[in-house]
Design an enzyme around this catalytic site. Sequence first.
Site, short mmCIF file in Angstrom:
data_model
loop_
_atom_site.label_atom_id
_atom_site.label_comp_id
_atom_site.label_asym_id
_atom_site.label_seq_id
_atom_site.Cartn_x
_atom_site.Cartn_y
_atom_site.Cartn_z
N GLY A 267 82.87 52.89 -42.47
CA GLY A 267 81.46 52.58 -42.66
C GLY A 267 80.62 53.83 -42.86
O GLY A 267 80.58 54.69 -41.97
N GLY A 268 80.00 53.96 -44.02
CA GLY A 268 79.09 55.07 -44.28
C GLY A 268 79.75 56.42 -44.41
O GLY A 268 79.11 57.46 -44.17
N SER B 123 81.72 52.65 -50.95
CA SER B 123 80.74 52.95 -52.00
C SER B 123 80.80 54.41 -52.44
O SER B 123 80.63 54.72 -53.62
CB SER B 123 79.34 52.57 -51.53
N GLY C 297 80.45 43.88 -42.38
CA GLY C 297 79.94 42.81 -43.23
C GLY C 297 79.59 43.27 -44.65
O GLY C 297 79.73 42.51 -45.59
N SER D 285 88.04 51.66 -49.80
CA SER D 285 87.83 50.23 -49.56
C SER D 285 87.51 49.54 -50.88
O SER D 285 86.49 49.81 -51.51
CB SER D 285 86.68 50.02 -48.59
N HIS E 299 91.93 44.76 -43.15
CA HIS E 299 90.94 44.73 -42.06
C HIS E 299 90.39 43.32 -41.96
O HIS E 299 89.61 42.87 -42.80
CB HIS E 299 89.83 45.74 -42.41
N MET F 89 88.04 40.76 -40.69
CA MET F 89 86.76 40.48 -40.02
C MET F 89 86.61 38.96 -40.00
O MET F 89 85.85 38.37 -40.77
CB MET F 89 85.62 41.16 -40.79
N MET G 111 86.65 38.97 -45.02
CA MET G 111 85.47 38.45 -44.28
C MET G 111 85.44 36.94 -44.43
O MET G 111 85.61 36.43 -45.55
CB MET G 111 84.19 39.04 -44.87
N MET H 184 84.43 51.03 -36.02
CA MET H 184 83.41 50.69 -37.02
C MET H 184 82.21 51.60 -36.83
O MET H 184 81.66 51.71 -35.73
CB MET H 184 82.95 49.23 -36.87
N HIS I 120 92.15 50.11 -48.52
CA HIS I 120 91.59 49.34 -47.39
C HIS I 120 91.06 48.03 -47.96
O HIS I 120 90.24 48.02 -48.89
CB HIS I 120 90.48 50.17 -46.75
N ASP J 21 89.21 44.53 -47.14
CA ASP J 21 88.32 43.89 -46.16
C ASP J 21 88.34 42.37 -46.32
O ASP J 21 87.96 41.86 -47.39
CB ASP J 21 86.89 44.39 -46.38
#
Length: 218
Positions: free
Chosen positions: A181-182, A203, A147, A9, A67, A69, A38, A142, A34, A36
């Site tokens: 996510g994570g 991350s 966010g 991402s 993606h 959002m 927002m 998700m 990916h 994102d």
Amino acid sequence: MPELIIAPSVLSMDYTRMDQQLRDLEHSKAKWIHYDVMDGHFVPNLSFGPDILKQFRQSTDLFLDVHLMVTDPTFFAPVFVKAGADSIVFHTEALDNDPKKVKELLDEIHKMGVKAGFSVKPQTPIEPFLDLVEDADLVLIMSVNPGYGGQSFMPEVLPKAQALKKARDKKNPNCRIEIDGGINAQTAKAAKEAGVDTLVAGSYVFKGDIPAKVESLC
Ligand code: DX5
Ligand code: ZN
């Protein structure tokens, strides 16, 4: 079952070294990027618009997994297709969690010639949408509240992957099950065991040696 795909991402990229990091991704086992989007409304944060996607499109041949959002995915899907997306994923919550509306937008996106998928937030049950694996190229689970990058993985979403895998194997073996996510080496393992074949990681991938980080998720 589709082959494993890692989708870093770019929300977590070091923007002072974008070109170098893009080249590192190209020399890694990642096949997708990916992206994102927002809108500050569907989620309490802002990220990138279509112009930056156009520049990614010009700079790389990697598959661009967008993606959305956003509160109005019906408006924004064509905008990002025109900007170079290879796939568009939108949220069921933005369409009142109505499977009929979700199917209609999947069909619209397919008509534009790209891959189409839908996503559910951690609190949204997957059951009403299981039949839609027939109409989707991918379903994105998700595993954090959307966010922000850098949040902790929520293992309680994994039963959704198991349910989707069952439905997918029966109705549309090509449909991908993606999680976002994570994700790190440990949570990736748990996700794969639950049936996930497409791993988004932000991350974790962009801190340290990018090709080695991607490899550790495979
Ligand atoms: C979160 C985004 C994710 C984010 C993941 O709302 O949808 O794609 O970049 O970041 P990590 O992998 O750091 O949780
Ligand atoms: Zn995402």
